[in-house]
Scaffold this motif. Structure first.
Motif, mmCIF file in Angstrom:
data_model
loop_
_atom_site.group_PDB
_atom_site.id
_atom_site.type_symbol
_atom_site.label_atom_id
_atom_site.label_comp_id
_atom_site.label_asym_id
_atom_site.label_seq_id
_atom_site.Cartn_x
_atom_site.Cartn_y
_atom_site.Cartn_z
ATOM 1 N N VAL A 84 28.423 31.226 70.527
ATOM 2 C CA VAL A 84 28.968 30.757 69.247
ATOM 3 C C VAL A 84 28.176 31.339 68.074
ATOM 4 N N LEU A 85 26.856 31.357 68.189
ATOM 5 C CA LEU A 85 26.033 31.901 67.107
ATOM 6 C C LEU A 85 26.265 33.397 66.912
ATOM 7 N N LEU A 86 26.191 34.162 68.002
ATOM 8 C CA LEU A 86 26.274 35.620 67.894
ATOM 9 C C LEU A 86 27.686 36.129 67.609
ATOM 10 N N MET A 87 28.692 35.382 68.027
ATOM 11 C CA MET A 87 30.059 35.888 67.902
ATOM 12 C C MET A 87 30.871 35.162 66.839
ATOM 13 N N GLY A 88 30.227 34.244 66.111
ATOM 14 C CA GLY A 88 30.952 33.522 65.081
ATOM 15 C C GLY A 88 30.091 33.171 63.883
ATOM 16 N N VAL A 89 29.086 32.353 64.107
ATOM 17 C CA VAL A 89 28.277 31.833 62.996
ATOM 18 C C VAL A 89 27.509 32.941 62.284
ATOM 19 N N PHE A 90 26.773 33.760 63.018
ATOM 20 C CA PHE A 90 25.961 34.800 62.380
ATOM 21 C C PHE A 90 26.808 35.845 61.647
ATOM 22 N N PRO A 91 27.902 36.348 62.254
ATOM 23 C CA PRO A 91 28.708 37.326 61.497
ATOM 24 C C PRO A 91 29.307 36.733 60.213
ATOM 25 N N VAL A 92 29.840 35.520 60.298
ATOM 26 C CA VAL A 92 30.432 34.895 59.114
ATOM 27 C C VAL A 92 29.360 34.641 58.054
ATOM 28 N N ALA A 93 28.201 34.158 58.480
ATOM 29 C CA ALA A 93 27.104 33.927 57.533
ATOM 30 C C ALA A 93 26.684 35.236 56.862
ATOM 31 N N ALA A 94 26.591 36.311 57.620
ATOM 32 C CA ALA A 94 26.185 37.598 57.057
ATOM 33 C C ALA A 94 27.218 38.109 56.050
ATOM 34 N N ILE A 95 28.493 37.923 56.361
ATOM 35 C CA ILE A 95 29.562 38.326 55.431
ATOM 36 C C ILE A 95 29.432 37.543 54.130
ATOM 37 N N LEU A 96 29.252 36.235 54.245
ATOM 38 C CA LEU A 96 29.140 35.391 53.048
ATOM 39 C C LEU A 96 27.897 35.725 52.235
ATOM 40 N N ILE A 97 26.778 35.933 52.920
ATOM 41 C CA ILE A 97 25.532 36.266 52.220
ATOM 42 C C ILE A 97 25.661 37.600 51.488
ATOM 43 N N GLU A 98 26.193 38.619 52.187
ATOM 44 C CA GLU A 98 26.313 39.922 51.533
ATOM 45 C C GLU A 98 27.314 39.864 50.384
ATOM 46 N N SER A 99 28.391 39.113 50.552
ATOM 47 C CA SER A 99 29.413 39.020 49.507
ATOM 48 C C SER A 99 28.931 38.264 48.281
ATOM 49 N N PHE A 100 28.347 37.099 48.506
ATOM 50 C CA PHE A 100 28.051 36.209 47.388
ATOM 51 C C PHE A 100 26.598 36.261 46.920
ATOM 52 N N ALA A 101 25.664 36.299 47.827
ATOM 53 C CA ALA A 101 24.258 36.316 47.421
ATOM 54 C C ALA A 101 23.850 37.691 46.907
ATOM 55 N N PHE A 102 24.344 38.745 47.554
ATOM 56 C CA PHE A 102 23.975 40.096 47.150
ATOM 57 C C PHE A 102 25.057 40.786 46.329
ATOM 58 N N HIS A 103 26.167 40.081 46.093
ATOM 59 C CA HIS A 103 27.271 40.598 45.269
ATOM 60 C C HIS A 103 27.675 42.013 45.683
ATOM 61 N N SER A 104 27.867 42.188 46.977
ATOM 62 C CA SER A 104 28.229 43.491 47.517
ATOM 63 C C SER A 104 29.562 43.954 46.948
ATOM 64 N N ASP A 105 29.661 45.252 46.688
ATOM 65 C CA ASP A 105 30.936 45.799 46.230
ATOM 66 C C ASP A 105 31.761 46.317 47.409
ATOM 67 N N ALA A 106 31.241 46.167 48.631
ATOM 68 C CA ALA A 106 32.002 46.547 49.823
ATOM 69 C C ALA A 106 33.165 45.576 49.979
ATOM 70 N N GLY A 107 34.280 46.083 50.423
ATOM 71 C CA GLY A 107 35.449 45.237 50.601
ATOM 72 C C GLY A 107 35.284 44.290 51.781
ATOM 73 N N LEU A 108 36.109 43.248 51.793
ATOM 74 C CA LEU A 108 36.035 42.241 52.849
ATOM 75 C C LEU A 108 36.313 42.849 54.221
ATOM 76 N N VAL A 109 37.271 43.760 54.310
ATOM 77 C CA VAL A 109 37.590 44.374 55.610
ATOM 78 C C VAL A 109 36.367 45.092 56.164
#
Length: 156
Positions: free
Chosen positions: A7-32
């Motif tokens: 659950v952690l490796l295949m769900g929680v960690f990827p989603v957390a990393a997406i959210l952190i990069e998107s919102f905390a680091f304001h990444s300009d990379a697209g969601l896809v």
């Protein structure tokens, strides 16, 4: 323990990393791209790397706990499965260093998970751990397939 790791490796960690990069680091990379990047890193890279190391070091765990096979002879085959998992896992993990490796790692990892998940569905006598493996394999296959389809559509 197995369920928590999956659950952690295949769900929680990827989603957390997406959210952190998107919102905390304001990444300009697209969601896809972020979905591909982080699911490939965690679900393909880290998950298969860890599975490969475990299968190489302790093949009896996979043989017995996942497949319900207690025959020592199966351990040679599980150890070789570990080599494959480790190799695909390395590709997924190092894709973090080069964004152009994300798609090839998604293809290799997605094919592996899709084929493994399909094989699990054929076993009518699955135990709990094999059900966890089947569901998580098919889930990641779908995530990676959707990522790859979106990437192809975007490139066209």
């Amino acid at each position: 323990m197995y369920l928590a790791v999956v659950v952690l490796l295949m769900g929680v960690f990827p989603v957390a990393a997406i959210l952190i990069e998107s919102f905390a680091f304001h990444s300009d990379a697209g969601l896809v791209f972020l979905i591909g990047k982080w699911f490939v890193f965690w679900a393909v890279g880290m998950r298969l790397l860890l599975a490969g190391v475990r299968q190489m070091a302790n093949p009896a765990f996979t043989a017995d706990t996942i497949f319900g096979i207690k025959d020592k002879a199966a351990e040679v085959i599980v150890r070789e499965l570990g080599f494959g998992n480790f190799a695909i896992g390395v590709l997924g993990a190092v894709s973090l260093l080069n964004r152009e490796w994300v798609v090839p790692a998604a293809i290799a990892g997605g094919l592996f998970y899709g084929l493994a998940g399909a094989l699990h569905t054929r076993n009518g006598n699955r135990n709990t751990n094999e059900n966890i493996a089947m569901i998580s394999d098919l889930f990641i296959f779908v995530v990676l397939a959707l990522y790859l389809a979106a990437t192809v559509i975007k490139a066209a």
